[in-house]
Design a protein around this motif. Structure first.
Motif, PDB file in Angstrom:
ATOM      1  N   LEU A  34       6.156  -8.444  27.285  1.00 42.35           N
ATOM      2  CA  LEU A  34       4.775  -8.402  27.764  1.00 42.35           C
ATOM      3  C   LEU A  34       3.799  -8.865  26.685  1.00 42.35           C
ATOM      4  O   LEU A  34       2.921  -9.696  26.947  1.00 42.35           O
ATOM      5  CB  LEU A  34       4.418  -6.983  28.211  1.00 42.35           C
ATOM      6  CG  LEU A  34       2.961  -6.766  28.614  1.00 42.35           C
ATOM      7  CD1 LEU A  34       2.597  -7.627  29.804  1.00 42.35           C
ATOM      8  CD2 LEU A  34       2.699  -5.308  28.884  1.00 42.35           C
ATOM      9  N   GLU A  37       3.982 -12.584  26.215  1.00 45.14           N
ATOM     10  CA  GLU A  37       3.355 -13.301  27.326  1.00 45.14           C
ATOM     11  C   GLU A  37       1.837 -13.295  27.180  1.00 45.14           C
ATOM     12  O   GLU A  37       1.176 -14.320  27.405  1.00 45.14           O
ATOM     13  CB  GLU A  37       3.762 -12.687  28.668  1.00 45.14           C
ATOM     14  CG  GLU A  37       5.185 -12.979  29.062  1.00 45.14           C
ATOM     15  CD  GLU A  37       5.614 -12.276  30.343  1.00 45.14           C
ATOM     16  OE1 GLU A  37       4.837 -11.459  30.887  1.00 45.14           O
ATOM     17  OE2 GLU A  37       6.740 -12.536  30.796  1.00 45.14           O
ATOM     18  N   LEU A  38       1.270 -12.147  26.781  1.00 43.26           N
ATOM     19  CA  LEU A  38      -0.175 -12.065  26.575  1.00 43.26           C
ATOM     20  C   LEU A  38      -0.614 -12.930  25.402  1.00 43.26           C
ATOM     21  O   LEU A  38      -1.688 -13.541  25.430  1.00 43.26           O
ATOM     22  CB  LEU A  38      -0.599 -10.606  26.363  1.00 43.26           C
ATOM     23  CG  LEU A  38      -0.458  -9.699  27.582  1.00 43.26           C
ATOM     24  CD1 LEU A  38      -0.691  -8.247  27.196  1.00 43.26           C
ATOM     25  CD2 LEU A  38      -1.396 -10.126  28.697  1.00 43.26           C
ATOM     26  N   LYS A  39       0.221 -13.003  24.372  1.00 41.53           N
ATOM     27  CA  LYS A  39      -0.092 -13.850  23.215  1.00 41.53           C
ATOM     28  C   LYS A  39      -0.072 -15.327  23.616  1.00 41.53           C
ATOM     29  O   LYS A  39      -0.972 -16.087  23.245  1.00 41.53           O
ATOM     30  CB  LYS A  39       0.920 -13.589  22.096  1.00 41.53           C
ATOM     31  CG  LYS A  39       0.612 -14.309  20.806  1.00 41.53           C
ATOM     32  CD  LYS A  39       1.587 -13.910  19.724  1.00 41.53           C
ATOM     33  CE  LYS A  39       1.255 -14.557  18.397  1.00 41.53           C
ATOM     34  NZ  LYS A  39       2.166 -14.106  17.331  1.00 41.53           N
ATOM     35  N   ILE A  43      -4.598 -14.146  25.278  1.00 44.61           N
ATOM     36  CA  ILE A  43      -5.343 -12.942  25.629  1.00 44.61           C
ATOM     37  C   ILE A  43      -5.375 -11.989  24.448  1.00 44.61           C
ATOM     38  O   ILE A  43      -6.384 -11.330  24.204  1.00 44.61           O
ATOM     39  CB  ILE A  43      -4.726 -12.265  26.871  1.00 44.61           C
ATOM     40  CG1 ILE A  43      -4.869 -13.216  28.068  1.00 44.61           C
ATOM     41  CG2 ILE A  43      -5.357 -10.903  27.142  1.00 44.61           C
ATOM     42  CD1 ILE A  43      -4.123 -12.794  29.303  1.00 44.61           C
ATOM     43  N   LEU A  53      -7.874  -8.232  20.764  1.00 43.56           N
ATOM     44  CA  LEU A  53      -8.189  -8.686  22.109  1.00 43.56           C
ATOM     45  C   LEU A  53      -9.127  -9.862  21.966  1.00 43.56           C
ATOM     46  O   LEU A  53     -10.253  -9.716  21.492  1.00 43.56           O
ATOM     47  CB  LEU A  53      -8.851  -7.553  22.911  1.00 43.56           C
ATOM     48  CG  LEU A  53      -8.070  -6.236  22.952  1.00 43.56           C
ATOM     49  CD1 LEU A  53      -8.882  -5.168  23.652  1.00 43.56           C
ATOM     50  CD2 LEU A  53      -6.718  -6.416  23.595  1.00 43.56           C
TER      51      LEU A  53
END
Length: 58
Positions: A34, A37-39, A43, A53
């Motif tokens: 997760l 994926e955000l990196k 994000i 953030l």
């Protein structure tokens, strides 16, 4: 490496990925997927002691 921008929110923490996974009720490997994926979606950025953030520019 993502450039740090004014307006980014920074969370400084003492936790390991194992600690964070335990706190949110998932496995360390699922947390790792997760977070990566955000990196990739720009994000968040993170290292051992902080999660940033990223400020989105519209």
């Amino acid at each position: 490496m993502i450039a740090k921008k004014q307006g980014d929110k920074v969370i400084v923490h003492p936790y390991t990925q194992k600690d964070i996974a335990s706190l949110i009720g998932t496995s360390r490997s699922n947390l790792n997927v997760l977070m990566n994926e955000l990196k990739e979606a720009n994000i968040i950025s993170f290292n051992r002691k902080e999660i940033r953030l990223l400020q989105k520019i519209a």
